[in-house]
Motif scaffolding. Structure first.
Motif, PDB file in Angstrom:
ATOM      1  N   SER A   1     -48.324-115.541 -76.222  1.00 28.38           N
ATOM      2  CA  SER A   1     -47.245-115.101 -75.328  1.00 28.38           C
ATOM      3  C   SER A   1     -47.585-113.772 -74.655  1.00 28.38           C
ATOM      4  O   SER A   1     -46.992-113.398 -73.673  1.00 28.38           O
ATOM      5  N   PHE A   2     -48.560-113.046 -75.222  1.00 30.29           N
ATOM      6  CA  PHE A   2     -48.908-111.746 -74.612  1.00 30.29           C
ATOM      7  C   PHE A   2     -50.025-111.845 -73.591  1.00 30.29           C
ATOM      8  O   PHE A   2     -50.430-110.837 -73.026  1.00 30.29           O
ATOM      9  N   LEU A   3     -50.565-113.041 -73.405  1.00 36.96           N
ATOM     10  CA  LEU A   3     -51.648-113.155 -72.424  1.00 36.96           C
ATOM     11  C   LEU A   3     -51.062-113.154 -71.016  1.00 36.96           C
ATOM     12  O   LEU A   3     -49.992-113.725 -70.779  1.00 36.96           O
ATOM     13  N   LEU A   4     -51.762-112.570 -70.076  1.00 35.55           N
ATOM     14  CA  LEU A   4     -51.278-112.492 -68.695  1.00 35.55           C
ATOM     15  C   LEU A   4     -52.240-113.233 -67.790  1.00 35.55           C
ATOM     16  O   LEU A   4     -53.450-113.240 -68.037  1.00 35.55           O
ATOM     17  N   ASP A   5     -51.698-113.844 -66.715  1.00 33.32           N
ATOM     18  CA  ASP A   5     -52.614-114.489 -65.765  1.00 33.32           C
ATOM     19  C   ASP A   5     -53.186-113.416 -64.826  1.00 33.32           C
ATOM     20  O   ASP A   5     -52.805-112.261 -64.880  1.00 33.32           O
ATOM     21  N   ASP A   6     -54.083-113.856 -63.937  1.00 33.47           N
ATOM     22  CA  ASP A   6     -54.780-112.873 -63.093  1.00 33.47           C
ATOM     23  C   ASP A   6     -53.827-112.002 -62.289  1.00 33.47           C
ATOM     24  O   ASP A   6     -53.988-110.795 -62.186  1.00 33.47           O
ATOM     25  N   ASN A   7     -52.836-112.668 -61.702  1.00 36.75           N
ATOM     26  CA  ASN A   7     -51.908-111.902 -60.838  1.00 36.75           C
ATOM     27  C   ASN A   7     -51.147-110.861 -61.645  1.00 36.75           C
ATOM     28  O   ASN A   7     -51.057-109.694 -61.264  1.00 36.75           O
TER      29      ASN A   7
ATOM     30  N   ALA B   1     -50.450-100.270 -68.428  1.00 34.53           N
ATOM     31  CA  ALA B   1     -51.616-100.077 -69.311  1.00 34.53           C
ATOM     32  C   ALA B   1     -51.336-100.675 -70.679  1.00 34.53           C
ATOM     33  O   ALA B   1     -52.208-101.295 -71.300  1.00 34.53           O
ATOM     34  N   VAL B   2     -50.093-100.506 -71.169  1.00 36.37           N
ATOM     35  CA  VAL B   2     -49.751-101.022 -72.509  1.00 36.37           C
ATOM     36  C   VAL B   2     -49.902-102.531 -72.532  1.00 36.37           C
ATOM     37  O   VAL B   2     -50.509-103.111 -73.456  1.00 36.37           O
TER      38      VAL B   2
ATOM     39  N   ASP C   1     -55.555-107.672 -73.955  1.00 41.47           N
ATOM     40  CA  ASP C   1     -56.920-107.660 -74.499  1.00 41.47           C
ATOM     41  C   ASP C   1     -56.913-107.925 -75.998  1.00 41.47           C
ATOM     42  O   ASP C   1     -57.726-108.687 -76.530  1.00 41.47           O
ATOM     43  N   PHE C   2     -55.987-107.222 -76.701  1.00 37.05           N
ATOM     44  CA  PHE C   2     -55.911-107.361 -78.171  1.00 37.05           C
ATOM     45  C   PHE C   2     -55.640-108.814 -78.564  1.00 37.05           C
ATOM     46  O   PHE C   2     -56.337-109.393 -79.415  1.00 37.05           O
TER      47      PHE C   2
ATOM     48  N   ASN D   1     -61.069-113.450 -68.059  1.00 37.20           N
ATOM     49  CA  ASN D   1     -61.840-112.454 -68.841  1.00 37.20           C
ATOM     50  C   ASN D   1     -63.325-112.562 -68.541  1.00 37.20           C
ATOM     51  O   ASN D   1     -64.017-111.564 -68.342  1.00 37.20           O
ATOM     52  N   GLN D   2     -63.824-113.822 -68.449  1.00 36.41           N
ATOM     53  CA  GLN D   2     -65.264-114.007 -68.187  1.00 36.41           C
ATOM     54  C   GLN D   2     -65.638-113.438 -66.824  1.00 36.41           C
ATOM     55  O   GLN D   2     -66.663-112.777 -66.649  1.00 36.41           O
TER      56      GLN D   2
END
Length: 1975
Positions: A1887-1893, A1900-1901, A1907-1908, A1945-1946
């Motif tokens: 649920s904490f992953l974000l798409d590119d946009n 920053a948080v 990333d974590f 990420n890649q």
């Protein structure tokens, strides 16, 4: 009084006042007007001028008193000088009319006098404006003078002085008339008129050329006449006139035309000096009138003329100044010395005259050379004096070589030179004494031959010269201690060689005695062996005395003189010669009375003379022994001293018959014998001669009333028996003055000689009573009376009452039976003796005896109270009070007072009234208790009446003095009399003529006493108090204006009191300006500012008090005064430039009075401490200017100045200055070592001064430097090396080399060092060197250690490695080279110290020849030096032994070095021949016990003067010792030793508050416990090895507590440690003490943060506590566990404060560490203790849990994290059964739950971290219950965050920690449950992953979170792939989100790689990050 403060007089108020108040009101108005006029504008003054003039003139007719008329005149002058002058002529006419008036009535006199004073003031102020009226005025005044009485003449003279001052040269027409009038006044019968005339003539000579040209002779003759019958004030005034006029005659340039110039001849110096010399030698009989008696040589110059002329010489040369004196010194010296030469036989015709003449000459020389010349000029003067001595010596030699002995000694030439030589030698001695070591070049200058010249006259035929030469050598030795031993050797050698010359024997023995007297002034002493040489020589002289009758007397005298002088060296030296001394003493007297009888019948007058001389000498030697060696006077020694005493007394009694038999040649020897015996008996306790008391008393009575005494020396006998405060009402000569040295001869009267050395050669080794000048014993005839009087007091107090009564009546009769002058002498002696007796009785709390004893005493005292001699009355008044004191009976005291009342009521004569009024005051002083109010009223009433008796100033003076004593002693009882007394004082101050200065002085004392009585009440604001205060201030103002200096001194002292009690009401600016004016007034005169010493003392005492409170204000006022003042003030001390501070420093150069100098120094110190920071540059410049004789205020900015000053001082000739310079350098190094250099980072500021420091130190290491200077320089060397300022080895070597050179010098031990000083000086130098090396070694080791630690933590920078000259071990390498030598010397020094500190009962065991560095004879002196240096040496030795690991490395060192004596007493003695060689083990044991023994001995009884440095060094030495295994095994295996050490450390902690000392002590405790642990472990290990397979049960228990668990206090190491730790903990946290808090349970107190030091101490104690169980047996551990747990948890509870960021306080961390240590102790698992431990640990856990819950409903502010951590420590560190018990487990889980609910993010983060460690605990029994209970709530929390989305980094951190916990659970979980957990975890992460946009625009948080989550998912995926796939399959949305994130990420990674190709490994950091997160 405020009503008086107007420009015009408030007549309305004035007319309503009474007479006394009117006078006060007027004076106050005039004082105010004086200030107001100067502050008012000119126009306002002019507006009211007419009225004001009328008011002022009308006051002239109201009989103004002296102070009022003076102020009135001043105001008139000021008024006309500011306003219009047209009416001034009317005013002058009015004054002249008043003076012409024919009214001669006494009531009109004040008006006339006021008019005279006004004229003076007007002319002084207006000067030449009035030039056309002055002839009439002067004529009128001079005419008035013909009929004027003394007060009128006095005022007229002063008024003329003012007129002359104002008119200047314009007054020339009247000069002759004024001169004529002043001439007659200069010899007036009134002394004050003479003084005024002298002032008038002093003013006149400024313009009247004839006074110092044509009329110079008559002016001189006139002054000589004026000195006849003069008093001290007249001598000061007239000598100032005479000296100034004569100086003017030499230096003036004559004005006027050529004709007048020719008629006035210039006088040469010779002529002027001749003129003065005439006065000195012939007095006022003039030049040509050498009348018949003069030629016959019968008339002698009166002493007052001679003393006056002497002062004139000083004024003369001071007026001409130092530069003039430098140029003309030789001529001046030769003239002054010629005053006592035989070419003027009149001056020296009797010995009395000669002694007085010499005094005068010495005074002139001392004042001129000491006061006017600088250092260089003084050295030149010394050479001139030397030349004079050589010349005089040649004359003597010429006479001595021709003619036989008889003609030689009597020769006039020889006698001619003697007095000149005495003066020259005494001045030379004084001069060198004052120069100190600066005189060294003078003595080294062979061309001057100074020492040779002095030694050459030691054999002069005159005894006075021999003594003067000896005294001169004494001064040289005190000034230059390095010359003391060589001079002593030289004199001893001459004495031995020239034994057959009588002059040489006495001369050189005087010299040796004088040099021995110098030893006590030279701290470095003389070699001990000199005592033996001198004793042997003295014995030899005494034994050989009988061999040659020509030399018997001289050898006898010299032998005893040497022994007596030897005694001054004190017990340390004398103890070795005591037996020989006592033997000689025993042999000198006959053994029995029978022998004495036979002796009387034998011999002749010569043998008796020698015998008496010998016995007097023996008595003197024993007296010297008793007074200088009190410590040796044991019971046994006293018993051996006693036998000859009865015989000595018998001889005393029989002296008169011996005298009758053998003639009067024995008179002087017998008087000397008496005096010596009396002096000795005074010193001995009366019990020692009690058998002879009655005989002695009779003899004393006979002496005191003998018929052949011709002189009444009251001034010498009585002062000791008068009260010091009463002497002030007598002659001013009894007070201390600058001229005391010469004025003393006037005090003693014409027939009596002043003191001089030849009257008692034995005084040459005694210290002079008055400081450092030559001793001045009085003639034996006088001193024997003085001793008899003193002894009478003692003996009379110890005889039986019948005997006492008989003697007192006998004395009373002896007065009645004599007549005239004879009677006065007897009465004087008897009253002195009686006073002595009463004083002794009162002092020893004795009683007079039965009532009949009072009658003769009363009769004697009353007779003296009515004596015409004022001194006798004074002594009698004191005796009157003492009598009341010793009778101690109220009725008797009242009767005495009544007698005084009756006498005072009836008597009309001055004598009775003065005597009895003082008697009343004395009674009050000693018995304040008699002051019943009725009695007080009578006293005060009578004294009030007497003090208003204007017909007799004497009666007024004595009555007022007595009143001041009563005010002082009555205290609060006096309060009712304060107002009338104050009114009386003010009235008298305003009306008594200024000519009666003594009345004013007494008034001042009364005012002072009143101010003291009122005390702090003076601050009050009530009307009555404010009136009193105003009157006090008014009184002070009147006294300040008085012309008499002593009255001014009283005024200042009163103002000082007022300033103390009511500072707001004293005007500081006017007080300071008054003080400065006095202090720096016309200081052209030699060391005189004000010529009165007592006034200068009062000024400085006051200044000292003022600057303690208000230094800055005082300084400012002084500078303001200087700026406002006229130019002519302060010619030499320019306050404008140097401030008050500089002026005071200048004064220090001139003042010789010790009390005054002390006050100046104190004042400067107070000013420095309170103002140095603000005025730093100023102070430094001042100091530098003094030494050189060259912005922002911080010392750093003045460092160059400081170092330059220190350098200048350290390289000076003066040893005192060198020591100060080195001390300053030391302070600078210590203060500035760590200050960085602002311009060169990484460097310190002192680095640039390396060369200066080296250069300042180098001279101190030369061979001729005294040991104390070298010792101080060693200290500076080690401080410099240790400071770390210099890091470059090559630079360090320079200073290091100095230490190496001194080490080489001292290696020879005590044998090879200088023989100039006492052996203890060598000890001091050796120890200073060893201490310096120790400090350097300690620092080197410390740097080496810290460097090694630094290496462990950081990588070493390459450039440091490259730079070889810098290496942290470099210093250690430098020391290493000498370490072998040093360690031996250190060990030897420590062994010496250990021996010296042994208690006295072990004295017999000490080595006979002393130690390595001290000799047995000087052991007492050496002790001090060992005390100063042992501590650092001990520390260094311990470090060295540690570095060797107590392994004696090379066999050479172990065996031979330590068995062969390296130094006289080598460490671990045992001579190499035949003695067994110690094993290395024994050597180590000896060393170990030496260090431990010294430390324990020192620490167990710390003296109050033990320094912090010593204690710290001692503790550090113990730490170093216990750093290595071998000593630890010693301590561990010897439990008693450990306990003793712990008790000592406990005591140190109790007695020393310093945290650093307590920490160091705790470190040693920890090491002792470690040693014990190692010992127990070792025993257990060896037991297990020995028993091998044996059953474990049979093993004995090791550790404290054995099988029972009991710990015995005093025998238990653990118990001692617990006591010590409890002491530390309870001191820091008193709440830990159940006794204090009243309950042992948990209490609700607020936790506290301790100071940094407190925290360190508590932490250290906790570390020790946690180590204790390991020292115990299982049973023992059970006994101590509750205490340890209680304390550890107590600290946790008391200091668990919430800190920002969730940190734990250092004490909490320490207690958690300690808990962990305790809980994981093997004892918790040992079979025997397991159960008990488990129970106790559960209780402990319960206690912690209880801390949490509010007790009594109050919530504690404890830190949850601290408590939760503690619970976690319990869960993780104990065996499971402790925490898994359900009730505890449940409570623990609740706490975790509760904490999770706390909103504080920090708490949540910490809770997750703690849970993580609990969940990961390997035993499921422990961890599972927590997992079951808490996981669900953790997941909920995380889901909550998931929905809320974190906003800041803390929330992000909470989330991360929560995820870590879940991940850990996944890892722990069993297979079947794992899928559920992963299924919970994945949705949260995804649920904490974000798409590119979204990623682009996220905070920053959120990016960090993204990333974590992504990293974690990438790891979980591969680990649990099946569960992962299932979850993804079941939720396509999640899957899509995850894939998008991975793909994004890649791409990101690719972009990063392409943009940063130059970075080596971009992915590396990230992977490290991940790893560390997962660990």
């Amino acid at each position: 009084m405020e009503l008086a403060h107007n420009l015009l007089l408030n007549e309305e108020v004035y007319n309503q006042l009474g007479e006394v108040q009117k006078a006060e009101f007027i004076f106050d108005w005039l004082s105010y007007l004086e200030k107001l006029l100067l502050a008012t504008s000119r126009s306002d003054v002019k507006e009211k001028q007419k009225t004001l003039v009328e008011q002022l003139l009308s006051l002239l007719n109201s009989s103004p008193g002296p102070p009022t008329r003076k102020l009135l005149a001043k105001n008139l002058g000021v008024l006309y000088s500011i306003g219009d002058t047209f009416s001034v002529y009317e005013t002058i006419d009015k004054c002249n009319d008043l003076i012409r008036s024919k009214d001669d009535s006494p009531s009109y006199l004040p008006t006339k006098l006021a008019a005279v004073v006004c004229l003076g003031s007007l002319y002084r102020k207006l000067g030449r404006v009035l030039v056309n009226t002055f002839t009439d005025t002067v004529g009128n005044i001079l005419k008035a003078m013909k009929s004027a009485e003394s007060q009128g003449r006095y005022e007229i003279m002063l008024s003329l002085q003012n007129i002359l001052n104002g008119l200047g040269a314009a007054a020339t027409p009247c000069h002759r008339d004024v001169y004529k009038a002043a001439k007659s006044c200069l010899t007036d019968r009134s002394m004050s008129v003479r003084c005024a005339a002298a002032k008038c003539l002093l003013e006149l000579q400024k313009e009247a050329i004839f006074m110092w040209s044509t009329d110079l002779d008559s002016v001189a003759t006139l002054c000589f006449k004026s000195f006849e019958g003069s008093n001290y004030d007249v001598r000061i005034s007239v000598s100032k006139l005479l000296g100034t006029v004569l100086a003017k005659a030499i230096i003036s340039k004559h004005p006027g035309s050529a004709v007048s110039r020719q008629s006035i001849r210039r006088l040469s110096l010779e002529e002027v000096l001749e003129l003065l010399g005439t006065g000195f030698l012939r007095g006022s009989s003039g030049f040509l009138r050498a009348s018949g008696d003069m030629l016959k040589g019968t008339s002698s110059v009166s002493r007052d003329v001679r003393v006056g002329v002497t002062q004139a010489y000083v004024v003369f040369v001071s007026t001409l100044g130092g530069t003039w004196l430098e140029k003309n010194f030789a001529a001046f010296l030769s003239h002054v010395l010629s005053l006592v030469s035989q070419s003027h036989p009149k001056a020296t015709q009797t010995q009395t005259d000669a002694v007085c003449g010499r005094r005068c000459v010495s005074f002139i020389l001392r004042a001129a050379i000491g006061g006017l010349l600088g250092e260089k000029a003084q050295i030149a003067a010394a050479k001139d004096i030397c030349q004079a001595i050589w010349k005089l010596k040649k004359v003597v030699d010429a006479v001595m070589n021709k003619g036989n002995v008889e003609t030689r000694v009597g020769s006039t030439d020889v006698m001619a030179s003697q007095h000149m030589l005495v003066c020259a030698l005494q001045e030379l001695g004084n001069l060198i004494y004052s120069l100190g070591t600066t005189a060294a070049p003078l003595l080294q200058d062979s061309s001057a031959g100074l020492l040779d010249s002095i030694i050459s006259v030691i054999q002069h035929p005159s005894i006075a010269v021999r003594l003067a030469a000896a005294w001169c050598l004494h001064c040289i030795a005190v000034a230059l201690p390095s010359y003391l031993t060589p001079l002593l050797d030289r004199c001893l050698e001459r004495l031995t060689v020239l034994k057959s010359s009588p002059e040489a024997v006495t001369g050189f023995s005087f010299a040796v005695a004088a040099l021995l007297g110098a030893v006590k002034h030279c701290p470095l002493g003389i070699p001990h062996g000199k005592g033996k040489i001198i004793m042997t020589l003295a014995e030899d002289l005494l034994c050989s005395a009988v061999q040659n009758s020509r030399l018997s007397a001289q050898r006898t005298q010299s032998g005893w003189l040497l022994i007596a002088a030897l005694m001054t060296l004190g017990p340390a030296v004398v103890s070795h010669h005591l037996a020989r001394l006592l033997l000689l003493w025993k042999c000198v007297f006959p053994l029995s009375p029978k022998d004495l009888e036979t002796e009387k019948s034998r011999g002749d007058s010569f043998t008796w003379q020698v015998t008496l001389e010998g016995r007097a000498g023996a008595l003197c030697a024993i007296k010297s022994f008793v007074s200088h060696c009190g410590d040796l006077l044991t019971e046994e020694v006293i018993q051996r001293l006693l036998p000859p005493l009865p015989c000595a007394v018998d001889l005393l009694i029989q002296l008169s018959s011996v005298l009758r038999t053998y003639g009067s040649t024995l008179k002087t020897p017998s008087v000397v014998y008496k005096q010596r015996l009396y002096e000795l008996l005074i010193l001995l306790p009366p019990e020692t001669y009690e058998g002879n008391l009655c005989a002695l008393l009779k003899e004393l009575a006979a002496d005191l009333t003998a018929s052949d005494i011709q002189v009444a020396a009251s001034a010498f006998l009585l002062p000791p028996f008068c009260h010091r405060d009463d002497l002030v009402i007598l002659s001013p000569l009894l007070q201390e003055t600058d001229h005391r040295f010469i004025e003393e001869q006037l005090l003693l009267g014409n027939g009596i000689a002043c003191g001089s050395l030849e009257y008692d050669p034995y005084s040459i080794y005694e210290k002079d009573v008055e400081g450092n000048s030559v001793p001045k014993p009085l003639p034996p005839v006088l001193s024997v009376i003085s001793s008899a009087v003193k002894l009478f007091g003692v003996v009379c107090a110890h005889v039986g009452e019948a005997q006492r009564l008989f003697i007192l009546e006998q004395l009373l009769d002896s007065i009645k039976h004599t007549k005239g002058a004879r009677q006065q002498i007897v009465q004087l002696h008897v009253v002195s003796s009686l006073s002595s007796f009463l004083k002794y009785l009162a002092g020893s709390k004795g009683h007079l005896g039965p009532e009949e004893m009072r009658r003769p005493v009363l009769a004697l005292v009353m007779g003296a109270l009515e004596s015409p001699n004022p001194l006798l009355r004074c002594a009698a008044a004191e005796a009157w009070a003492r009598l009341a004191q010793v009778v101690d009976d109220g009725a008797f005291t009242a009767a005495l007072a009544q007698v005084s009342f009756d006498k005072l009521k009836l008597a009309r004569d001055v004598v009775t009234r003065t005597g009895y009024s003082l008697a009343l005051g004395s009674l009050h002083r000693y018995l304040g208790g008699i002051s019943s109010s009725q009695h007080l009223n009578s006293c005060v009433g009578i004294l009030f009446t007497l003090s208003q008796d204007s017909t007799s100033p004497d009666v007024q003076t004595w009555a007022l003095h007595s009143l001041s004593l009563i005010i002082d002693s009555a205290g609060p009882l006096y309060n009712m009399h304060v107002e009338p007394t104050l009114s009386l004082i003010i009235m008298l101050l305003l009306n008594v003529p200024p000519t009666h200065a003594e009345v004013h002085q007494s008034l001042g004392r009364c005012l002072n006493a009143l101010i003291t009585t009122l005390g702090p009440e003076l601050q009050g604001n009530s009307t009555s108090i404010s009136t009193l205060r105003t009157s006090c201030l008014l009184g002070c103002a009147v006294m300040q204006d008085n012309p008499d200096c002593l009255v001014q001194a009283q005024a200042i002292s009163c103002l000082q009191q007022l300033h103390m009690f009511a500072p707001r009401h004293v005007n500081l600016s006017s007080l300071v300006s008054c003080l400065c004016e006095i202090l720096l007034d016309n200081s052209v005169l030699v060391n005189l500012c004000s010529p009165y010493l007592l006034l200068r003392r009062a000024v400085l005492a006051c200044l000292r008090q003022l600057v303690q409170r208000e230094a800055a204000e005082v300084s400012e006022h002084a500078v303001m005064l200087a700026k406002d003042s006229r130019e002519e003030l302060t010619p030499d001390a320019n306050i404008r430039e140097v401030g008050l501070e500089g002026a005071l420093l200048t004064l220090l150069d001139k003042e010789t009075d010790q009390k005054l100098c002390h006050d100046i120094k104190e004042t400067l110190n107070h000013m420095l401490t309170s103002m140095a920071v603000d005025k730093l540059s100023f102070w430094l410049k001042l100091c530098k200017d003094v030494l050189a004789a060259s912005a922002d205020d911080f010392l750093v900015l003045h460092l160059a100045d400081l170092i330059r000053m220190a350098f200048m001082a350290a390289t000076d000739h003066s040893d005192q200055l060198r020591l100060s310079g080195l001390e300053t350098l030391l302070v600078v190094i210590r203060r500035f070592a760590s200050i960085p250099e602002p311009e060169f980072p990484g460097h310190v500021i002192l680095e640039q001064y390396q060369a200066n420091v080296g250069a300042a130190l180098r001279p101190a290491f030369t061979s001729e430097t005294p040991p104390d200077v070298t010792a101080k320089a060693c200290q500076v060397c080690s401080a410099w090396i240790a400071s770390g300022v210099v890091s470059d080895l090559n630079d360090l070597r320079r200073v290091h080399q100095l230490l190496v050179s001194s080490l080489t010098k001292i290696q020879a031990g005590k044998e090879a060092l200088s023989h100039l000083y006492n052996e203890s000086a060598s000890t001091m130098e050796i120890l200073a060197v060893l201490k310096a090396w120790a400090e350097v070694y300690i620092i080197a080791v410390e740097r080496h250690k810290s460097h090694r630690q630094a290496l462990k933590t950081t990588t070493y920078s390459e450039d440091c490695v490259r730079n070889e000259s810098y290496s942290p071990d470099g210093l250690l390498d430098l020391v290493h080279a000498d370490l072998g030598t040093l360690s031996r010397l250190w060990l030897a020094a420590l062994q010496d110290f250990a021996l010296l500190t042994l208690p006295s009962e072990f004295a017999s065991q000490l080595p006979v020849e002393g130690g390595a560095f001290y000799t047995s004879e000087t052991s007492e002196n050496a002790k001090l030096h060992y005390y100063n240096s042992w501590a650092l040496i001990l520390h260094a030795t311990a470090l060295w032994l540690t570095s060797t690991g107590f392994v004696v490395a090379d066999p050479d060192e172990g065996a031979s070095h330590l068995s062969r004596p390296v130094t006289p007493t080598s460490m671990c003695q045992g001579s190499s021949s035949g003695a067994t060689v110690k094993s290395p083990e024994d050597v180590c044991t000896d060393r170990f016990h030496l260090i431990l023994g010294i430390s324990v001995e020192f620490l167990c009884s710390l003296r109050s003067d033990a320094t912090m440095e010593s204690i710290t060094a001692c503790l550090h030495a113990l730490q170093a010792l216990l750093d290595v295994p071998w000593p630890r095994s010693k301590i561990g295996s010897d439990q008693d030793l450990g306990i003793e050490l712990l008790n000592v450390l406990h005591r140190v902690i109790l007695t020393r508050e310093s945290p650093s000392i307590q920490l160091a002590s705790l470190e040693v405790v920890r090491q002792i416990i470690c040693a014990a642990q190692e010992h127990v472990k070792e025993k257990r290990r060896s037991a297990e090895v020995d028993d091998g397979a044996a059953e474990k049960e049979t093993l004995p228990e090791f550790g404290e507590g054995k099988d029972t668990g009991g710990l015995v206090p005093g025998k238990s190491l653990v118990f001692a440690t617990l006591e010590l730790c409890v002491c530390i903990l309870v001191r820091q946290l008193p709440e830990l003490n159940p006794k204090l808090t009243g309950s042992p349970g948990v209490r609700a107190t607020k936790p506290q943060v301790l100071s940094e030091d407190g925290s360190r101490l508590v932490s250290a104690a906790l570390v020790i506590l946690s180590e204790l169980p390991a020292v115990c047996s299982p049973e023992g551990s059970i006994s101590i566990l509750p205490t340890i747990l209680y304390l550890t948890i107590g600290v946790l509870r008391e200091t668990a404060v919430k800190l920002p960021g969730g940190q734990l306080s250092s004490t909490v961390t320490a207690s958690l560490q300690a808990l962990k240590g305790i809980l994981s102790s093997p004892m918790a698992r040992a079979e025997k203790s397991h159960t008990a431990w488990t129970d106790l640990l559960r209780s402990a856990l319960t206690t912690i849990l209880d801390c949490w819950d509010p007790v009594d409903g109050t919530h504690q502010e404890l830190d949850e994290i601290s408590l939760l951590t503690a619970i976690t420590v319990f869960i993780l560190s104990t065996s499971p059964e402790v925490t898994t018990i359900p009730c505890l487990q449940k409570r623990c889980i609740e706490k975790f739950k509760a904490t999770l609910e706390i909103k504080d993010p920090v708490v949540q983060i910490k809770t997750y971290q703690l849970l993580l460690s609990v969940f990961q605990y390997p035993n499921p029994a422990v961890s599972y219950p927590y997992i079951y209970s808490l996981v669900s709530s953790i997941v909920e929390k995380l889901q909550e965050i998931d929905q809320r989305k974190p906003e800041d980094t803390t929330e992000l951190q909470i989330f991360q920690e929560g995820i870590k916990v879940l991940e850990a659970l996944v890892a722990i979980a069993e297979e079947q449950h794992r899928s559920q957990l992963v299924a919970c975890l994945l949705p949260i992460l995804i649920s904490f992953l974000l798409d590119d946009n979204a990623l682009g625009s996220a905070t920053a948080v959120m990016k960090n979170l993204h990333d974590f989550a992504l990293q974690n998912l990438m790891q979980i995926g591969p680990q649990y792939s099946s569960v992962f796939k299932n979850v993804m399959a079941s939720s396509p949305a999640l899957k899509a989100r995850l894939e998008a994130a991975i793909k994004g990420n890649q791409e990101n990674v690719k972009v990063k790689i392409s943009t940063s190709k130059h970075t080596k490994n971009p992915g590396k950091n990230a992977s490290i990050q991940l790893k560390t997160n997962f660990l």
